[in-house]
Scaffold this motif. Structure first.
Motif, mmCIF file in Angstrom:
data_model
loop_
_atom_site.group_PDB
_atom_site.id
_atom_site.type_symbol
_atom_site.label_atom_id
_atom_site.label_comp_id
_atom_site.label_asym_id
_atom_site.label_seq_id
_atom_site.Cartn_x
_atom_site.Cartn_y
_atom_site.Cartn_z
ATOM 1 N N GLN A 165 -49.608 67.030 -24.815
ATOM 2 C CA GLN A 165 -48.375 66.278 -25.089
ATOM 3 C C GLN A 165 -47.610 66.012 -23.799
ATOM 4 O O GLN A 165 -47.466 66.905 -22.963
ATOM 5 C CB GLN A 165 -47.519 67.077 -26.073
ATOM 6 C CG GLN A 165 -46.303 66.356 -26.601
ATOM 7 C CD GLN A 165 -45.717 67.084 -27.794
ATOM 8 O OE1 GLN A 165 -46.301 67.133 -28.866
ATOM 9 N NE2 GLN A 165 -44.549 67.674 -27.595
ATOM 10 N N ARG A 166 -47.118 64.775 -23.659
ATOM 11 C CA ARG A 166 -46.381 64.400 -22.450
ATOM 12 C C ARG A 166 -45.176 63.535 -22.822
ATOM 13 O O ARG A 166 -45.279 62.673 -23.691
ATOM 14 C CB ARG A 166 -47.266 63.601 -21.488
ATOM 15 C CG ARG A 166 -48.474 64.363 -20.946
ATOM 16 C CD ARG A 166 -48.073 65.443 -19.946
ATOM 17 N NE ARG A 166 -49.240 66.058 -19.350
ATOM 18 C CZ ARG A 166 -49.942 67.053 -19.899
ATOM 19 N NH1 ARG A 166 -49.579 67.529 -21.077
ATOM 20 N NH2 ARG A 166 -50.990 67.567 -19.279
ATOM 21 N N ILE A 167 -44.061 63.743 -22.130
ATOM 22 C CA ILE A 167 -42.901 62.871 -22.287
ATOM 23 C C ILE A 167 -43.046 61.706 -21.309
ATOM 24 O O ILE A 167 -43.315 61.904 -20.117
ATOM 25 C CB ILE A 167 -41.597 63.629 -22.041
ATOM 26 C CG1 ILE A 167 -41.420 64.740 -23.083
ATOM 27 C CG2 ILE A 167 -40.403 62.672 -22.097
ATOM 28 C CD1 ILE A 167 -40.197 65.595 -22.884
ATOM 29 N N ILE A 168 -42.890 60.492 -21.827
ATOM 30 C CA ILE A 168 -43.052 59.276 -21.040
ATOM 31 C C ILE A 168 -41.672 58.705 -20.728
ATOM 32 O O ILE A 168 -40.929 58.331 -21.636
ATOM 33 C CB ILE A 168 -43.885 58.233 -21.810
ATOM 34 C CG1 ILE A 168 -45.209 58.839 -22.287
ATOM 35 C CG2 ILE A 168 -44.112 56.993 -20.960
ATOM 36 C CD1 ILE A 168 -46.104 59.331 -21.183
ATOM 37 N N HIS A 169 -41.337 58.627 -19.444
ATOM 38 C CA HIS A 169 -39.997 58.180 -19.045
ATOM 39 C C HIS A 169 -39.940 56.712 -18.666
ATOM 40 O O HIS A 169 -38.866 56.097 -18.730
ATOM 41 C CB HIS A 169 -39.495 59.026 -17.869
ATOM 42 C CG HIS A 169 -39.320 60.475 -18.204
ATOM 43 N ND1 HIS A 169 -38.230 60.959 -18.886
ATOM 44 C CD2 HIS A 169 -40.126 61.541 -17.966
ATOM 45 C CE1 HIS A 169 -38.346 62.267 -19.043
ATOM 46 N NE2 HIS A 169 -39.484 62.654 -18.492
ATOM 47 N N ASP A 170 -41.064 56.154 -18.257
ATOM 48 C CA ASP A 170 -41.047 54.767 -17.789
ATOM 49 C C ASP A 170 -42.463 54.203 -17.812
ATOM 50 O O ASP A 170 -43.414 54.883 -18.218
ATOM 51 C CB ASP A 170 -40.450 54.673 -16.376
ATOM 52 C CG ASP A 170 -41.089 55.672 -15.401
ATOM 53 O OD1 ASP A 170 -42.323 55.899 -15.500
ATOM 54 O OD2 ASP A 170 -40.373 56.214 -14.554
#
Length: 329
Positions: free
Chosen positions: A166-171
């Motif tokens: 799982q990864r948070i995508i900022h841009d």
């Protein structure tokens, strides 16, 4: 104390596996517990009556190895403690049944549907249940992601547990490596002022009914398992769970992971785990013993009795298990 039985628990070095072992010890049954793990120093072995070094679930030797253990110890029931073993045992459940052993597995439909987050999303849509905005990474593009999900959003493996991958995508820079990846999905990130997660568990009876629903508000640790929990009301979740169970007919322990988004005043289902989860030992402490219910249902073909649920909160911590080389000081 109820009847004696011999139970094989797999993955006893992991939190689910040794949680099952401890729940069996707390049950009303007199259990002889055989533990199995691919690591010979698995911590759960110290709580089992016998321990067998295992082989990986994707090994060509897995089936023969499990059959040897079943025959050697006259196993009555197998309870898988890790996802990989669950999937491998599902393939050979009929073969094991011919040996007179029962595997505590959910229905093939639930395993196949809820083993995929995208399949789960489609199930929710088909049943008119709340769904977080989600895109398949394989077919998505940056414009669609920005418009439909916004930033930050989150990338998840379609088939995974405990937040793995799982990864948070900022841009767009963060997003680029995930576009076109068939094993990933992209989802709106709940980032409102009040974000609460919940794990609800029910024991499915295979006909749409279930017993012993218990819900915990939880805080996750870095390993993706529940580290802090408190018993909370089933009320916000029970209608969704009833619809899900009525239309999927789960069998045995089934877990529903929810998140509350105050910006929409809605409880969204994140995933369904058609198995015993890492919170099982916590549920046992509060009165709902999933391992005992597995013996009731799978082995003795009876509906588990209604549990008396205690309120309270729990916090996990790191403890030491020490084995000395000698008794000499």
């Amino acid at each position: 104390m109820k009847n004696k039985c011999t139970v094989l628990v797999t993955g006893v070095g992991a939190i689910i596996g040794y949680g099952i072992v401890k729940s069996l010890r707390a049950s009303l049954y007199q259990c002889y517990i055989v533990g199995i793990d691919i690591y010979s120093d698995a911590v759960g072995k110290v709580w089992c009556d016998s321990f067998v070094a295992g082989v990986k679930a994707d090994s060509k030797d897995f089936q023969d190895h499990i059959q040897r253990v079943v025959k050697q110890y006259s196993i009555d029931l197998i309870i898988p403690g890790i996802e990989q073993d669950l999937q491998a045992l599902a393939i050979i459940r009929d073969t094991l049944s011919e040996l007179g052993v029962v595997v505590a597995l959910n229905s093939s439909y639930c395993l196949n549907t809820f083993g995929s987050k995208l399949n789960t999303r489609q199930f929710l849509l088909d049943n008119c249940l709340p769904v977080l905005e989600t895109l398949s990474a394989k077919n998505a593009n940056s414009i669609e992601v920005s418009k439909s999900l916004g930033y930050p959003c989150i990338a998840k493996l379609d088939k995974s547990t405990a937040g793995k991958g799982q990864r948070i995508i900022h841009d767009e820079t963060d997003l680029a490596p995930f576009l076109g990846q068939s094993e990933y999905l992209l989802q709106r990130y709940v980032n409102s002022s009040i974000v609460k997660e919940f794990t609800a568990s029910a024991f499915g009876l295979g006909n749409g009914d279930f017993v012993n629903l218990i819900t915990l508000e939880r805080t996750l640790g870095s390993d993706g398992a529940t580290h802090k929990a408190k018993v909370t009301s089933n009320e916000p979740f029970i209608q969704q769970i009833r619809i899900i169970c009525n239309n999927s007919r789960p069998v045995g322990p089934t877990n529903f992971q929810f998140i509350y988004d105050d910006s929409q005043n809605e409880y969204f289902l994140l995933e369904i785990n058609p198995r015993i989860s890492s919170s099982s030992s916590l549920r046992t402490a509060f009165g709902v013993n999933e391992a005992q219910m597995c013996i009731d249902y799978y082995l003795h073909k009876c509906i588990p009795e209604t549990s008396v649920i205690r309120s309270g909160k729990a916090q996990r911590y790191i403890a030491d298990n020490v084995e000395y080389d000698s008794s000499d000081f």
